[in-house]
Every structure is written in C-alpha cells, then in structure tokens.
Design an enzyme around this catalytic site. Sequence first.
Site, mmCIF file in Angstrom:
data_model
loop_
_atom_site.group_PDB
_atom_site.id
_atom_site.type_symbol
_atom_site.label_atom_id
_atom_site.label_comp_id
_atom_site.label_asym_id
_atom_site.label_seq_id
_atom_site.Cartn_x
_atom_site.Cartn_y
_atom_site.Cartn_z
ATOM 1 C CG ASP A 159 -8.650 -4.205 -2.772
ATOM 2 O OD1 ASP A 159 -7.701 -3.205 -2.867
ATOM 3 O OD2 ASP A 159 -9.599 -3.979 -2.921
ATOM 4 C CG HIS A 179 -2.034 0.971 1.070
ATOM 5 N ND1 HIS A 179 -2.013 2.202 1.278
ATOM 6 C CD2 HIS A 179 -3.394 0.867 0.741
ATOM 7 C CE1 HIS A 179 -3.391 2.717 1.079
ATOM 8 N NE2 HIS A 179 -3.794 2.080 0.985
HETATM 9 C C1 SDX Z 1 -6.183 0.231 -2.866
HETATM 10 O O1 SDX Z 1 -4.353 4.822 -1.892
HETATM 11 C C2 SDX Z 1 -5.223 3.956 -1.325
HETATM 12 O O2 SDX Z 1 -5.913 4.440 -0.299
HETATM 13 C C3 SDX Z 1 -5.984 2.968 -2.061
HETATM 14 C C4 SDX Z 1 -6.909 2.031 -1.274
HETATM 15 C C5 SDX Z 1 -8.237 2.838 -1.128
HETATM 16 O O3 SDX Z 1 -8.899 2.304 -0.229
HETATM 17 O O4 SDX Z 1 -8.563 3.679 -1.793
HETATM 18 O O5 SDX Z 1 -6.448 1.454 0.066
HETATM 19 C C6 SDX Z 1 -7.489 0.817 -2.078
HETATM 20 O O6 SDX Z 1 -6.235 0.776 -4.029
HETATM 21 C C7 SDX Z 1 -5.420 -0.792 -2.017
HETATM 22 C C8 SDX Z 1 -4.373 -1.155 -3.080
HETATM 23 C C9 SDX Z 1 -4.755 -2.463 -3.889
HETATM 24 N N1 SDX Z 1 -3.616 -2.513 -4.880
HETATM 25 C C10 SDX Z 1 -2.971 -3.918 -4.747
HETATM 26 O O7 SDX Z 1 -3.154 -5.029 -3.857
HETATM 27 C C11 SDX Z 1 -1.940 -4.274 -6.032
HETATM 28 C C12 SDX Z 1 -0.740 -4.648 -5.517
HETATM 29 N N2 SDX Z 1 -0.181 -3.941 -4.848
HETATM 30 C C13 SDX Z 1 0.970 -2.918 -5.306
HETATM 31 O O8 SDX Z 1 0.625 -2.725 -6.576
HETATM 32 C C14 SDX Z 1 1.383 -1.689 -4.730
HETATM 33 O O9 SDX Z 1 1.766 -2.268 -3.639
HETATM 34 C C15 SDX Z 1 0.484 -0.451 -4.552
HETATM 35 C C16 SDX Z 1 0.384 -0.200 -5.869
HETATM 36 C C17 SDX Z 1 -0.686 -0.846 -3.854
HETATM 37 C C18 SDX Z 1 1.376 0.434 -3.889
HETATM 38 O O10 SDX Z 1 2.456 0.919 -4.837
HETATM 39 P P1 SDX Z 1 3.627 2.066 -4.241
HETATM 40 O O11 SDX Z 1 3.121 2.733 -3.357
HETATM 41 O O12 SDX Z 1 3.745 2.885 -5.766
HETATM 42 O O13 SDX Z 1 4.823 1.326 -3.926
HETATM 43 P P2 SDX Z 1 5.876 0.749 -4.971
HETATM 44 O O14 SDX Z 1 5.307 0.308 -5.976
HETATM 45 O O15 SDX Z 1 6.896 1.810 -4.854
HETATM 46 O O16 SDX Z 1 6.551 -0.462 -4.140
HETATM 47 C C19 SDX Z 1 7.662 -0.302 -3.382
HETATM 48 C C20 SDX Z 1 8.439 -1.521 -3.402
HETATM 49 C C21 SDX Z 1 8.793 -1.585 -4.885
HETATM 50 O O17 SDX Z 1 9.951 -2.577 -4.826
HETATM 51 P P3 SDX Z 1 11.317 -1.961 -5.133
HETATM 52 O O18 SDX Z 1 11.253 -1.235 -6.320
HETATM 53 O O19 SDX Z 1 11.503 -0.932 -3.893
HETATM 54 O O20 SDX Z 1 12.595 -2.996 -5.003
HETATM 55 O O21 SDX Z 1 7.529 -2.714 -3.091
HETATM 56 C C22 SDX Z 1 7.348 -3.364 -4.200
HETATM 57 C C23 SDX Z 1 7.726 -2.701 -5.474
HETATM 58 O O22 SDX Z 1 8.018 -3.620 -6.535
HETATM 59 N N3 SDX Z 1 5.867 -3.853 -4.220
HETATM 60 C C24 SDX Z 1 5.537 -5.226 -4.507
HETATM 61 C C25 SDX Z 1 4.127 -5.023 -4.019
HETATM 62 N N4 SDX Z 1 3.684 -3.684 -3.652
HETATM 63 C C26 SDX Z 1 4.785 -3.062 -3.661
HETATM 64 N N5 SDX Z 1 5.966 -6.266 -4.747
HETATM 65 C C27 SDX Z 1 5.371 -7.546 -4.890
HETATM 66 N N6 SDX Z 1 4.033 -7.374 -4.821
HETATM 67 C C28 SDX Z 1 3.341 -6.397 -4.414
HETATM 68 N N7 SDX Z 1 1.941 -6.476 -4.054
#
Ligand code: SDX
Length: 441
Positions: free
Chosen positions: A376, A318
């Site tokens: 989710d 998140h």
């Molecule tokens: C919702 O914003 C809100 O409040 C949203 C929400 C709401 O109520 O409105 O809470 C609802 O959207 C919840 C999130 C649902 N999405 C997912 O579950 C999809 C999977 N999650 C990821 O796509 C991700 O965690 C996000 C999009 C939710 C957040 O992404 P960020 O904040 O841009 O974080 P990032 O992509 O910069 O990740 C940081 C690191 C990265 O690795 P490095 O480059 O540092 O090595 O963490 C890794 C990412 O690759 N990472 C993951 C991951 N989430 C982040 N790696 C594997 N699996 C994941 N799910």
Amino acid sequence: MNDTSKTAGAAATQTLTVTDNVTGKTLELPVRQGTEGPRVADIRRLYSDLGMFTYDPGFTATGSCESKITYIDGDEGVLLHRGYAIEDLAEHSDFLEVCFLLLYGHLPDRAEKEDFEQTITMHTMVHEQMRTFFSGFRRDAHPMAIMVGVVGAMSAFYHDSTDIDDPYQRMVASHRLIAKMPTIAAMAYKYSIGQPFMYPRNDLRYAENFLHMTFNVPCADLRVSPVLARAMDRIFILHADHEQNASTSTVRLAGSSGANPFACIAAGIASLWGPAHGGANEAVLNMLREIGSKDRIPEFLKRARDKDDPFRLMGFGHRVYKNYDPRAAVLKDSTDSVLDELGVRNEPLLELALELERIAREDEYFQKRKLFPNVDFYSGILLQAMGFPTSMFTVLFALARTVGWIAQWKEMIEDPVQKIGRPRQLYTGEARRPFVPLGAR
Ligand code: SDX
C-alpha cells in the site's frame, strides 16, 4: 512440548508430543510438511484428548486451512501464485491470465486464454435494474460503502449462480464477479462525481475497459493510454491474492456456512475496507498529505515509535513480510515510468514517500521490528497520478482481490475436510451466579 520428528529410513512420520503437566496426559500430534513453508502441527485432537483449546489472538501462528493457491515467505519477501513468482507474473503475464491461473491452477494455453477472456467479456454488463440501485445512495457516499451494498445485492439479481453445491453455478458466479467488479467500481466512481455511467465495451481488454468506464464520457470517445492500461493491469496483478489475509479469511469463514458467493465477496469487501488492511492505501496518501514536507518526517516517525500515540506509519509493516514486500518493489519501480508517461515530473508526494522510506529504514525502531514498505505504500501515489481520487483506492484493491477471494472460496467449497468455521475462546467472564431481582439490585 518437543518435536519428535523421526527421520527413519521409512517415510518420516513427524509428531509433536504435548504433555499436560497438570494431568500428566501426553498427546502425539501429527506434524505435516507442506511443499514450502513451516511445518504444521495438527491440533484437531487437542480438545477431544486433552480437553484443551489453543489460544492465538489474531491467528499469528495458526493455519486455518490447506491451500495450493498462494505461498508467501515473509522472511525472504517471496510471493508465489501456483508456484509462479509475483515479479514474473507482473512482468510477463496479464491480469486475466493470472485470474485463470488462480482459479484453475495452471497458466492457460492460447485457446484457454482466448476462451476465458471471451467468457469474462460476455459477463461485464450488470443487470440494468442495478443502475437504479445506485440512486439510493447519497452522492458523497464512500465508494467502498457502495461496493459492499451493490456486490451483496448481486445475489438478488443472479439467482441462477447462487447454489454453491453446483460446480457449474460456482464457475458462473466466479466469472460474473471477476467480470462485473470493474463495471460496478466504475459506476461507484461515476455516481460519486455525478457523471453518467459508461457501459463496458466488448472490443476493449479488461484493464482498458475499466479505465474506459471510469474516465470516458458519452459525449467523447477518449482513447485509453496503453501505458496506463498496462499499469492498471499490473496493479491488478499485484493485488490479486495474498494467502489467508483478513479479508480472504472473512470470505472463507462466510462461505463455510454455505452463504452464496456474492454475499461472501461483500463480506470480504467490508473487511478489506479497514485501514489496517486494504484501506491502508487511502490512509497512506492522507498521511503523506498530513506530513506535507520532508522536514516534518522526524516528527511523524517519533509519533510512530510512541506507544501512547495511535499513529502508525501507514503502508509500513506486515503480519507476514519481515522483508520488503515484493509487490511494493514492483509498484515502486513502475511508478517512475507511469509518472513519466503522464508527464508528471518531480511528483512531491513521491519524493516525500521515497525520503520517508529512506529515513524509516535507517531508524532502529523500524529495523528492529523488521518494518518495511508494503503493497500500500506506493500504490496510492500511482493511482492518484492516474486520476483516481483517494476514496477509490481501496475499491481498486477490492476489484483486483475479488479473483483471490473467489479462488480461495472455490478451493474451500471443494475441500473434502471443510466444515463450518467455528473458533472457540478463553472465557474470563463471570462464573455462574444467581439472578438478582430488580428490587434487590
Ligand atoms: C495489507 O495480511 C495481508 O496479507 C494483508 C495484505 C494483503 O495483500 O492482503 O498484504 C494487504 O493489509 C497490507 C498492510 C496494510 N496496513 C498498513 O500499512 C497499516 C500500517 N501497518 C500496521 O498497522 C501493521 O504493520 C499491520 C497491521 C500491517 C501488521 O500488524 P501486526 O502483524 O499485528 O504487527 P504488530 O501490530 O504486532 O506490530 C509489531 C510491532 C508493534 O510494536 P511493539 O508492540 O512490538 O513494540 O511493530 C509495530 C507495532 O506497534 N508496528 C508499527 C507499524 N506496524 C507495526 N509501528 C509503527 N508503524 C507501523 N506501520
């Protein structure tokens, strides 16, 4: 850049001093402290005084507005709506009471609650002409595509609540959207399965009415289980609002141009549909089905860690929460009771999700990045057990989030410093160059 917060006896005036080491110019930026959360540096004079923009793709450290509606402490896993903890609201409140709280800033007293419930009930029907609007869609259209279209079309039916400068019309539009989203969502579902639409009933409460319109048929009079109605209501509470997330920011930006509330909410629905946002609940179920069995979990965690693999563990991670999403905790706890009520024992997808969470949380990659289950991760298992197809999961998220979107939209419209949102950029394209005639290319 250094923080020159002065804690003198007088009211502490906090500033952030920025110095441009190219021009030697210095600027003192005012720093503000909210009720909770990080202080903010007011950068509005940065361009006029130093000729500089800030650069923050994805707005990871940028406050777009001042708000009094929702506060999230991502490190502690805290979510407050108008100061009330989400756990308390999920346990002791109901969705329409939370709608009132988000819209008006306080929990309603008994009279206010009854009046609000009656108002919403009186708006649950949609214009009869909207029924024919559905027939333009293919039966296999994704229900979110229908929601974007039909909600946007509401501005073609309710012209008497589109003047955003009229507080009364803003209130009516808010009530109409909260009241009609369940009706439209149920119609999208009925249309996709070829069953007739069910009208709302004034003798049923909000969540119960929605389940009635979704799962009842004209030739029967099925009674909605009170346990399922309570579970549905609680799911709506948990999805109601969440600060300045992608879809809420979309609604605010659309509204900042003066677009009518129905068009703004349609924009929010479109943004929520993405799998990185509200579409994740549908993606979680598809992912669990693809994993299939516990012995394949290591294979998928390996893929999630692999930078060259686009696969991400859906329902994990998140932007704000670097701790357990409190909404996921509530959903996880209520899943067992709902499955029991449904007589579903040892639901394989739940067993798989619990094992996936256990292993992922012991994995160094997830621990280092503070990736926990978000709202989710468990919601889809609950919704599937309640009888919803995966394609309806994000529709239910949009149904619940409508009150958050409209409360944030209302707050923006009523904010005296509000102006049209118009971010700038870091331009790295071509410098000005002479036109080249076709013959010379
Ligand atoms: C919702 O914003 C809100 O409040 C949203 C929400 C709401 O109520 O409105 O809470 C609802 O959207 C919840 C999130 C649902 N999405 C997912 O579950 C999809 C999977 N999650 C990821 O796509 C991700 O965690 C996000 C999009 C939710 C957040 O992404 P960020 O904040 O841009 O974080 P990032 O992509 O910069 O990740 C940081 C690191 C990265 O690795 P490095 O480059 O540092 O090595 O963490 C890794 C990412 O690759 N990472 C993951 C991951 N989430 C982040 N790696 C594997 N699996 C994941 N799910």
